[in-house]
Scaffold this active site. Structure first.
Site, PDB file in Angstrom:
ATOM      1  N   ASN A   1       0.823  -1.202   0.000  1.00  0.00           N
ATOM      2  CA  ASN A   1       0.000   0.000   0.000  1.00  0.00           C
ATOM      3  C   ASN A   1       0.869   1.269   0.000  1.00  0.00           C
ATOM      4  O   ASN A   1       2.037   1.226  -0.354  1.00  0.00           O
ATOM      5  CB  ASN A   1      -1.041  -0.007   1.119  1.00  0.00           C
ATOM      6  CG  ASN A   1      -2.328   0.686   0.659  1.00  0.00           C
ATOM      7  OD1 ASN A   1      -2.341   1.901   0.471  1.00  0.00           O
ATOM      8  ND2 ASN A   1      -3.362  -0.080   0.425  1.00  0.00           N
TER       9      ASN A   1
ATOM     10  N   HIS B   1       3.052   0.035  -2.975  1.00  0.00           N
ATOM     11  CA  HIS B   1       3.393  -1.389  -3.119  1.00  0.00           C
ATOM     12  C   HIS B   1       4.885  -1.659  -3.352  1.00  0.00           C
ATOM     13  O   HIS B   1       5.251  -2.475  -4.196  1.00  0.00           O
ATOM     14  CB  HIS B   1       2.564  -2.008  -4.244  1.00  0.00           C
ATOM     15  CG  HIS B   1       1.090  -2.087  -3.954  1.00  0.00           C
ATOM     16  ND1 HIS B   1       0.575  -2.221  -2.684  1.00  0.00           N
ATOM     17  CD2 HIS B   1       0.012  -2.054  -4.792  1.00  0.00           C
ATOM     18  CE1 HIS B   1      -0.754  -2.279  -2.763  1.00  0.00           C
ATOM     19  NE2 HIS B   1      -1.118  -2.172  -4.007  1.00  0.00           N
TER      20      HIS B   1
ATOM     21  N   HIS C   1      -1.624  -9.888  -2.870  1.00  0.00           N
ATOM     22  CA  HIS C   1      -2.526  -8.998  -3.608  1.00  0.00           C
ATOM     23  C   HIS C   1      -3.407  -9.761  -4.599  1.00  0.00           C
ATOM     24  O   HIS C   1      -3.645  -9.298  -5.715  1.00  0.00           O
ATOM     25  CB  HIS C   1      -1.684  -7.938  -4.328  1.00  0.00           C
ATOM     26  CG  HIS C   1      -2.404  -6.686  -4.658  1.00  0.00           C
ATOM     27  ND1 HIS C   1      -3.431  -6.623  -5.562  1.00  0.00           N
ATOM     28  CD2 HIS C   1      -2.243  -5.418  -4.185  1.00  0.00           C
ATOM     29  CE1 HIS C   1      -3.857  -5.370  -5.654  1.00  0.00           C
ATOM     30  NE2 HIS C   1      -3.157  -4.619  -4.825  1.00  0.00           N
TER      31      HIS C   1
ATOM     32  N   TYR D   1      -6.579 -11.015  -6.583  1.00  0.00           N
ATOM     33  CA  TYR D   1      -7.906 -10.529  -6.953  1.00  0.00           C
ATOM     34  C   TYR D   1      -8.803 -11.755  -6.972  1.00  0.00           C
ATOM     35  O   TYR D   1      -8.546 -12.705  -7.709  1.00  0.00           O
ATOM     36  CB  TYR D   1      -7.899  -9.909  -8.354  1.00  0.00           C
ATOM     37  CG  TYR D   1      -7.212  -8.569  -8.455  1.00  0.00           C
ATOM     38  CD1 TYR D   1      -5.833  -8.450  -8.293  1.00  0.00           C
ATOM     39  CD2 TYR D   1      -7.934  -7.418  -8.749  1.00  0.00           C
ATOM     40  CE1 TYR D   1      -5.211  -7.213  -8.400  1.00  0.00           C
ATOM     41  CE2 TYR D   1      -7.312  -6.183  -8.875  1.00  0.00           C
ATOM     42  CZ  TYR D   1      -5.956  -6.089  -8.696  1.00  0.00           C
ATOM     43  OH  TYR D   1      -5.334  -4.870  -8.812  1.00  0.00           O
TER      44      TYR D   1
ATOM     45  N   ASP E   1     -11.901   1.271  -1.844  1.00  0.00           N
ATOM     46  CA  ASP E   1     -10.440   1.154  -1.852  1.00  0.00           C
ATOM     47  C   ASP E   1      -9.974   1.681  -0.498  1.00  0.00           C
ATOM     48  O   ASP E   1      -9.353   2.731  -0.409  1.00  0.00           O
ATOM     49  CB  ASP E   1      -9.847   1.953  -3.026  1.00  0.00           C
ATOM     50  CG  ASP E   1      -8.388   1.604  -3.278  1.00  0.00           C
ATOM     51  OD1 ASP E   1      -7.821   0.807  -2.499  1.00  0.00           O
ATOM     52  OD2 ASP E   1      -7.815   2.129  -4.247  1.00  0.00           O
TER      53      ASP E   1
ATOM     54  N   GLU F   1      -6.648  -7.332   1.192  1.00  0.00           N
ATOM     55  CA  GLU F   1      -5.219  -7.431   1.504  1.00  0.00           C
ATOM     56  C   GLU F   1      -5.009  -7.203   2.995  1.00  0.00           C
ATOM     57  O   GLU F   1      -5.227  -6.105   3.494  1.00  0.00           O
ATOM     58  CB  GLU F   1      -4.443  -6.381   0.712  1.00  0.00           C
ATOM     59  CG  GLU F   1      -4.671  -6.458  -0.774  1.00  0.00           C
ATOM     60  CD  GLU F   1      -4.551  -5.086  -1.442  1.00  0.00           C
ATOM     61  OE1 GLU F   1      -3.478  -4.488  -1.374  1.00  0.00           O
ATOM     62  OE2 GLU F   1      -5.549  -4.611  -2.002  1.00  0.00           O
TER      63      GLU F   1
HETATM   64  C1  BGC Z   1      -4.708  -0.289  -3.766  1.00  0.00           C
HETATM   65  C2  BGC Z   1      -5.336   0.356  -4.988  1.00  0.00           C
HETATM   66  C3  BGC Z   1      -4.479   0.043  -6.182  1.00  0.00           C
HETATM   67  C4  BGC Z   1      -4.371  -1.456  -6.313  1.00  0.00           C
HETATM   68  C5  BGC Z   1      -3.518  -1.878  -7.476  1.00  0.00           C
HETATM   69  C6  BGC Z   1      -4.596  -1.749  -3.988  1.00  0.00           C
HETATM   70  O1  BGC Z   1      -3.935  -2.317  -2.913  1.00  0.00           O
HETATM   71  O2  BGC Z   1      -5.425  -0.006  -2.603  1.00  0.00           O
HETATM   72  O3  BGC Z   1      -5.468   1.742  -4.812  1.00  0.00           O
HETATM   73  O4  BGC Z   1      -5.001   0.599  -7.346  1.00  0.00           O
HETATM   74  O5  BGC Z   1      -3.822  -1.981  -5.142  1.00  0.00           O
HETATM   75  O6  BGC Z   1      -2.295  -1.276  -7.447  1.00  0.00           O
END
Ligand code: BGC
Length: 345
Positions: free
Chosen positions: A80, A106, A181, A183, A245, A310
């Site tokens: 983050n 990140h 991370h 999805y 988010d 996350e």
């Molecule tokens: C963040 C988003 C970001 C995404 C992909 C997430 O952890 O909170 O803001 O766009 O990751 O990078």
């Protein structure tokens, strides 16, 4: 239970990349690569026993070598955002890459999601299959202080749990926040707006326009942020500018492995529970997916086609003394645990 290894291709500079497959006795199958310590796929049964891959990503290594929004990746050194891409430790200012407008996101330009991890262990026992990967992040990498030796261990249990364990040690005081991370899409296709989410959190960290916490933790009560009771993700998403988010402040927060989130997908019957030792969880609804990426089996990933949960320390903690600390000292051992449990109903 089984744990197997096969070639997955090469990086552009010719490094060999492998794919590890963990399978349990109920047929659950997790595939992990040493590129970015990425979870490539996770197949779990629906209520009729049909296996389906419930993660977004790519069929081949090439997809992961290109631009993508951290599909399945292990994120570090700091998951983050860190505001203005800087922080101060022991009176020294450390400057990081500003890769998200003026902020750091990140782990920087080449975070842990884009490095080659080393295989430490690959084994199956009667009750679990395990792959352990390690990485040494050098002093100064992406601006962070200290040589950091870290590892992530993926364990698939016979009880249909996928566990993520993170460990690290440093030789200089540094900051750390590791997460996965992935999805998720428990239906395996389409958007995720019909998934029902419960979050064990009564507060979330309020953010500014750049998604950096202001330092205020606000109650979710009577707002579209409230998931303390099961709610479909789509029911109030239009009321949240840009989509969800946000970092939720978990009720537990005492470092024990506690239930943080539960997701139910009505058409498949799949349920995913998330347990963590972390104090926070970032709920992100794939707001920036825009159909420009073609993933597994030719699937186009449109807005809200996947969600992330996350587990983490709060964003910008290095600049927020009021948040739970993220400093790691030499001699200390960083150790966190997250477990995803699957079943159907
Ligand atoms: C963040 C988003 C970001 C995404 C992909 C997430 O952890 O909170 O803001 O766009 O990751 O990078």
């Amino acid at each position: 239970m089984s744990a197997q290894k096969e070639p997955f291709g090469q990086t552009t500079d010719g490094r060999q990349i492998d794919l590890y497959t963990l399978t349990n006795t109920n047929g659950l199958r997790a595939r992990i690569t040493n590129y970015g310590a990425i979870l490539v796929s996770l197949e779990v049964p629906d209520r009729d026993g049909n296996l389906g891959d419930i993660t977004l990503g790519f069929d081949a290594l090439d997809g992961y070598l290109g631009e993508h929004p951290y599909f399945g990746a292990t994120v570090g050194r700091y998951a983050n955002r860190i505001g203005k891409a800087r922080f101060v430790l022991n009176g020294v200012e450390y400057k990081l890459a500003a890769n998200n407008d003026e902020n750091h996101l990140h782990g920087g330009v080449k975070g842990f999601d884009k490095v080659v991890w080393k295989l430490e262990d690959l084994k199956s026992e009667s009750n679990k299959a395990v792959v352990k990967l390690s990485y040494i992040s050098e002093d100064g990498e992406e601006g962070y202080p200290g040589n950091l030796a870290c590892s992530v261990t993926y364990t698939l249990t016979k009880d249909d749990e996928l566990q993520f364990s993170y460990e690290a040690q440093t030789d200089k005081t540094t900051v750390i926040n590791l997460t996965n991370h992935s999805y998720w899409n428990l239906a395996g296709q389409g958007d995720i707006l019909g998934h029902e989410l419960t979050l064990n959190a009564e507060k979330y960290t309020v953010v500014d326009a750049g998604l950096i916490p202001t330092g205020e933790n606000q109650s979710v009560k009577d707002t579209p942020m409230d998931f303390t009771l099961p709610m479909s993700i789509g029911s109030r998403i239009e009321q949240v500018e840009g989509g969800y988010d946000h970092n939720y402040v978990l009720n537990s927060g005492d470092g024990s492995l506690a239930l943080a989130a539960k997701v139910y997908e009505p058409t498949s019957g799949r349920v995913m529970e998330i347990y963590t030792t972390e104090p926070g969880i970032q709920f992100y609804t794939g707001n920036f997916l825009d159909g420009s990426l073609t993933g597994k089996a030719g699937k186009i990933y449109n807005k809200h086609y996947g969600f992330c949960l996350e587990t983490q320390h709060f964003p910008d903690s290095p600049n927020k003394p009021e948040f739970p600390p993220v400093v790691l000292l030499p001699g200390q051992k960083y150790s966190t645990e997250t477990a995803h449990k699957f079943y159907t109903r």
